[in-house]
Design an enzyme around this catalytic site. Structure first.
Site, short mmCIF file in Angstrom:
data_model
loop_
_atom_site.label_atom_id
_atom_site.label_comp_id
_atom_site.label_asym_id
_atom_site.label_seq_id
_atom_site.Cartn_x
_atom_site.Cartn_y
_atom_site.Cartn_z
N SER A 38 0.80 -1.22 0.00
CA SER A 38 0.00 0.00 0.00
C SER A 38 0.84 1.28 0.00
O SER A 38 0.33 2.34 -0.33
CB SER A 38 -0.95 0.02 1.20
OG SER A 38 -0.24 0.23 2.40
N LYS A 102 0.52 4.56 6.92
CA LYS A 102 -0.01 5.39 5.84
C LYS A 102 0.61 6.77 5.93
O LYS A 102 1.36 7.09 6.86
CB LYS A 102 -1.54 5.52 5.93
CG LYS A 102 -2.32 4.22 5.97
CD LYS A 102 -2.30 3.48 4.65
CE LYS A 102 -3.09 2.17 4.74
NZ LYS A 102 -2.94 1.34 3.53
#
Length: 241
Positions: A38, A102
């Site tokens: 990701s 993230k």
């Protein structure tokens, strides 16, 4: 006899060193392993990271304490500091309890939207510049071809993102306002990231921050060179941008 006389001194040194190392690992630094794609190309599967636990203060998620304990503060943190837009952070998913990594996109009060693959922050479209093509194999071995961009977060810094398309399931999102004591997170691999654009994660409480991902210490990342495939270089003691 001289060696025996110095034994207590050596024991004190070993014990004090062990205590200092335990304190450093408990309250100052942590380590994390990247299990998914990701954050490609910024981070690769297999990267081992150093995490600064003190970067945003401390909460029950950044310290090895009883999960039921909560600091009696407004946002559950002591010596609390908000991250900057663009920081890469480690946090606990508030819905599953899993550890995620993230990039911070929206701070409390920010308005975040997506339009045709473009990030829109507080009404301003984030500038991006195409920097070439990128191809990698996903964990199942399927080759994925994407376009690489340098994106500038309004009010933040520059970083690299990749996009398969500007018309994916999360490339259009109505504007949302980040609530107090919450953050909006996104992965750099924009079409392959379970982040705040989806209800499975949503807004992340500031309390859930574990720390700032600061450094790639070493990596198990491996890539066999083949035509058309982009192999990232191995990174050792590399800062995370």
């Amino acid at each position: 006899m001289r060696l025996l006389n110095r034994l207590p001194e050596w024991l004190r040194f070993i014990l004090s060193t062990a205590v200092i190392m335990l304190i450093m690992k408990t309250v100052a630094f942590g380590s994390n392993f990247i299990p998914s794609e990701s954050m490609v190309p910024t981070l690769q599967i297999g990267d081992r990271l150093v995490v600064e636990k003190w970067a945003y203060g401390w909460s029950r998620y950044s310290l090895p304490i009883d999960p039921g304990f909560d600091f009696p503060t407004k946002n559950g943190r002591i010596f609390s500091h908000l991250p900057k837009r663009g920081d890469v952070v480690i946090f606990t998913n508030p819905k599953t309890g899993e550890t995620y990594i993230k990039r911070v996109i929206g701070l409390p009060g920010d308005r975040v939207a997506m339009s045709g693959g473009r990030l829109v922050l507080n009404g301003v479209v984030a500038p991006r510049r195409e920097t070439g093509h990128y191809a990698y194999r996903d964990p199942s071995g399927v080759p994925v071809a994407v376009t690489r961009y340098e994106e500038t977060i309004p009010g933040g810094g520059k970083h690299t993102i990749i996009e398969r398309t500007d018309h994916g399931v999360a490339d259009d999102m109505a504007e949302v306002t980040v609530p107090p004591d919450r953050l909006f997170m996104m992965g750099d691999n924009r079409d392959d990231s379970a982040d705040s654009r989806f209800p499975e994660l949503g807004f992340v409480p500031v309390e859930n921050l574990q720390g700032k991902a600061e450094l790639i210490t070493w990596s198990f990342y491996d890539c066999t060179k083949e035509p058309g495939l982009t192999c990232a270089s191995r990174r050792f003691f590399s800062p995370i941008r």
